[in-house]
Design an enzyme around this catalytic site. Sequence first.
Site, PDB file in Angstrom:
ATOM      1  N   TRP A  12       0.822  -1.220   0.000  1.00 14.77           N
ATOM      2  CA  TRP A  12       0.000   0.000   0.000  1.00 14.77           C
ATOM      3  C   TRP A  12       0.854   1.268   0.000  1.00 14.77           C
ATOM      4  O   TRP A  12       0.451   2.301   0.542  1.00 14.77           O
ATOM      5  CB  TRP A  12      -0.983   0.001   1.190  1.00 14.77           C
ATOM      6  CG  TRP A  12      -1.977  -1.114   1.084  1.00 14.77           C
ATOM      7  CD1 TRP A  12      -1.848  -2.387   1.555  1.00 14.77           C
ATOM      8  CD2 TRP A  12      -3.250  -1.057   0.422  1.00 14.77           C
ATOM      9  NE1 TRP A  12      -2.957  -3.131   1.233  1.00 14.77           N
ATOM     10  CE2 TRP A  12      -3.837  -2.348   0.545  1.00 14.77           C
ATOM     11  CE3 TRP A  12      -3.946  -0.049  -0.254  1.00 14.77           C
ATOM     12  CZ2 TRP A  12      -5.080  -2.648   0.009  1.00 14.77           C
ATOM     13  CZ3 TRP A  12      -5.195  -0.355  -0.771  1.00 14.77           C
ATOM     14  CH2 TRP A  12      -5.753  -1.638  -0.651  1.00 14.77           C
ATOM     15  N   LYS A  22      -6.097   0.227  -4.634  1.00 15.72           N
ATOM     16  CA  LYS A  22      -6.724   1.529  -4.892  1.00 15.72           C
ATOM     17  C   LYS A  22      -5.792   2.345  -5.772  1.00 15.72           C
ATOM     18  O   LYS A  22      -4.654   1.961  -6.023  1.00 15.72           O
ATOM     19  CB  LYS A  22      -6.986   2.288  -3.586  1.00 15.72           C
ATOM     20  CG  LYS A  22      -8.040   1.695  -2.690  1.00 15.72           C
ATOM     21  CD  LYS A  22      -8.274   2.592  -1.477  1.00 15.72           C
ATOM     22  CE  LYS A  22      -9.338   2.024  -0.564  1.00 15.72           C
ATOM     23  NZ  LYS A  22      -9.594   2.918   0.596  1.00 15.72           N
ATOM     24  N   ASP A  54     -33.972   4.129 -13.115  1.00 17.56           N
ATOM     25  CA  ASP A  54     -34.480   4.815 -11.937  1.00 17.56           C
ATOM     26  C   ASP A  54     -34.399   6.329 -12.098  1.00 17.56           C
ATOM     27  O   ASP A  54     -33.480   6.860 -12.723  1.00 17.56           O
ATOM     28  CB  ASP A  54     -33.664   4.393 -10.706  1.00 17.56           C
ATOM     29  CG  ASP A  54     -34.066   5.152  -9.475  1.00 17.56           C
ATOM     30  OD1 ASP A  54     -35.174   4.899  -8.968  1.00 17.56           O
ATOM     31  OD2 ASP A  54     -33.300   6.030  -9.024  1.00 17.56           O
ATOM     32  N   GLU A  80     -38.841   4.733 -15.011  1.00 20.57           N
ATOM     33  CA  GLU A  80     -39.567   5.159 -13.819  1.00 20.57           C
ATOM     34  C   GLU A  80     -39.721   6.672 -13.914  1.00 20.57           C
ATOM     35  O   GLU A  80     -38.764   7.415 -13.722  1.00 20.57           O
ATOM     36  CB  GLU A  80     -38.800   4.762 -12.558  1.00 20.57           C
ATOM     37  CG  GLU A  80     -39.572   5.057 -11.290  1.00 20.57           C
ATOM     38  CD  GLU A  80     -38.732   5.710 -10.209  1.00 20.57           C
ATOM     39  OE1 GLU A  80     -39.123   5.611  -9.039  1.00 20.57           O
ATOM     40  OE2 GLU A  80     -37.713   6.346 -10.524  1.00 20.57           O
TER      41      GLU A  80
END
Length: 708
Positions: free
Chosen positions: A122, A155, A368, A422
């Site tokens: 990391w 990451k 949505d 929707e």
Amino acid sequence: MATEKKTSAKNTTAKKTTAKKATCKATAKCATKKTVKAAAPKHIGLVKNDPYLADFEPAIVGRHEHALWKLNQLTRNGKISLSDFANGYDYFGLHKTEKGWVFREWAPNATDIYLIGDFNGWQESPKYRAKRIKGTGNWELKLSEKAMKHGDLFKMKVHWEGGEGERIPAWANRVVQDEQTKIFSAQVWCPEPYKWKKKTFRPNTTPLLIYECHIGMGQDAEKVGTYTEFKEKVLPRIIEDGYNCIQIMAIQEHPYYGSFGYHVSSFFAASSRFGTPEELKDLIDTAHQNGIAVIMDIVHSHAVKNEMEGLGNLAGDRNQYFYPGDRHEHPAWDSLCFDYGKDEVMHFLLSNCKYWLSEYHFDGFRFDGVTSMLYYSHGLGEAFCNYGDYFNGHEDDNAICYLTLANCLIHEVNKNAITIAEEVSGMPGLAAKFADGGYGFDYRMAMNIPDYWIKTIKELKDEDWKPSSIFWEIKNRRADEKTISYCESHDQALVGDKTIIFRLIDADMYWHFKKGDENGMVHRGIALHKMIRLATASTINGGYLNFMGNEFGHPEWIDFPREGNGWSYKYARRQWNLVDNKDLCYHYLGDFDKEMLKTIKSEKNFNKTPVVEIWHNDGDQVLAYMRGDLLFVFNFSPTRSFTDYGFLVPTGAYSVVLDTDNKAFGGNGLNDDEMTHLTNYDPVYVNDRKEWLKLYLPARSALVLKKN
């Protein structure tokens, strides 16, 4: 709570010849401006179908031509297809190659990007430092095969002028959360490719019968359910019940479980809290083997504000993916609004659509929050009373263009795909063909229907229910747009609202839902629950939707674990034991729902069969209509039963195929459902080939008869 904010927003809005390659195969009409203009009719189809839109034809044509212009731009005037354009997921993100690994990210504001993870402690190191691709905002890192391995967590460490931060790549296809620290990380995911058992699938969804569901709360236990548990325990129920499509919520990764999946952080990652990508694929594959289509609830209307997990500040530019200024944040949902005018954002979202279709074999999407996308106001506080309200300059043409091209893309990738909007404002053309000036959705949600039923139950005494109003509301839709009708969805089951069964019976469900112990409230609730569903499902012009558990009157509400409830899973589950217990009344409703769907499917081409009113009388509270050979008769009166109530119907013999009052469904069994009903001759109507059919209509009951 994120769920409450999202639901609140919905309730607020309710108030208120190279070009050939670029062709959208679903309509076979998406082409260059030149091609369309050469074949253009005098009036665009949307206006031909609805002359009241004539005053707004310039706006309709303008939006249509905007989409054509953008289509030509993205496809380089037809040199590539729209599907070719939407292959971003094959380029960006982390990929295993023959030579090792390659990682790419779009981050124009970054000054440096490193990959950090299990493979390098990391820590930033030169070996894992990406390089900007000259002349672009893209970054690239190539690594040897030994540089990382399947399962490693990682990451990005991103630097920008004046800051830095750890970020999850925007195109990450696997994101996991540490159980102890609750921190999310991307994960190297490169297993053996999943081997599909059902390689091709064409859904038989006429009519479309949708079972709306959530993987995590799809089990009895007070925990988060898994893809595998759903496949083994819930999917067989759906198959047995007769639904032909499942609509899965909360698939895209989201940091807060209680958001119901509506605050998405990683758009290309299937939520790991439910299991692995392969387990989701196995669920979809199993559904396909059983003839069940699978669509997902896709959220492209907004994104979570989180910076560590999401796209909120990927590389020091908070507007990289989102609108700047006042339009940056959604005022009701505590989230960020995509900038649909950016080609890179269009690329990201269109690629996202293709990814789920191609990689996971989803059969389509329910989009949505479409209302929120269509208007600068997100539809908040607007009434939408006339056509002018849809064409007064407050519409987001960029979002309209995106939705139109998304439908073109989806149907180009899979011509049998299903898309549902929707949308609560009633925007004309949403589910009309692109060639007609519409936006290309296959269906739109008939969101007026659940609102109507709830308003009726809340505000009217039973003796004031008017069949004429009921019939108008459940059939109130545009002739050229198919809809999905429903009595209630997940929205009506959330904390702060009530399901239909709970509005009808309330606390008596806890004390009087055992067979033999029913009181008047329970009898009333069971009777009306069946009648409401039958009226809604039998008048569809496209599809019918039910939320998981509501078919058997699941008690209580949905409340995801949160600080306010002690992080409890008590109400974030489905109690299947209730419907399985034959000593309780729940199975009456579940059994009726199954027979209702069977009855609807018994009429060939049900959707294409017109709903023909036979009779209504508001004083008697009686309604009758036919679809093909099926006759639907309702007596909504709470107290009055009728003997020899007559209707003029096509001459012949009629048999009862469904009776809400049957004892098998918790009724009184007052009719002899084995009897064949013969029409009675009347010389006045002999030329019409109609005769009188006389029936016994018990109070609060409905019959479905089939002409023999």
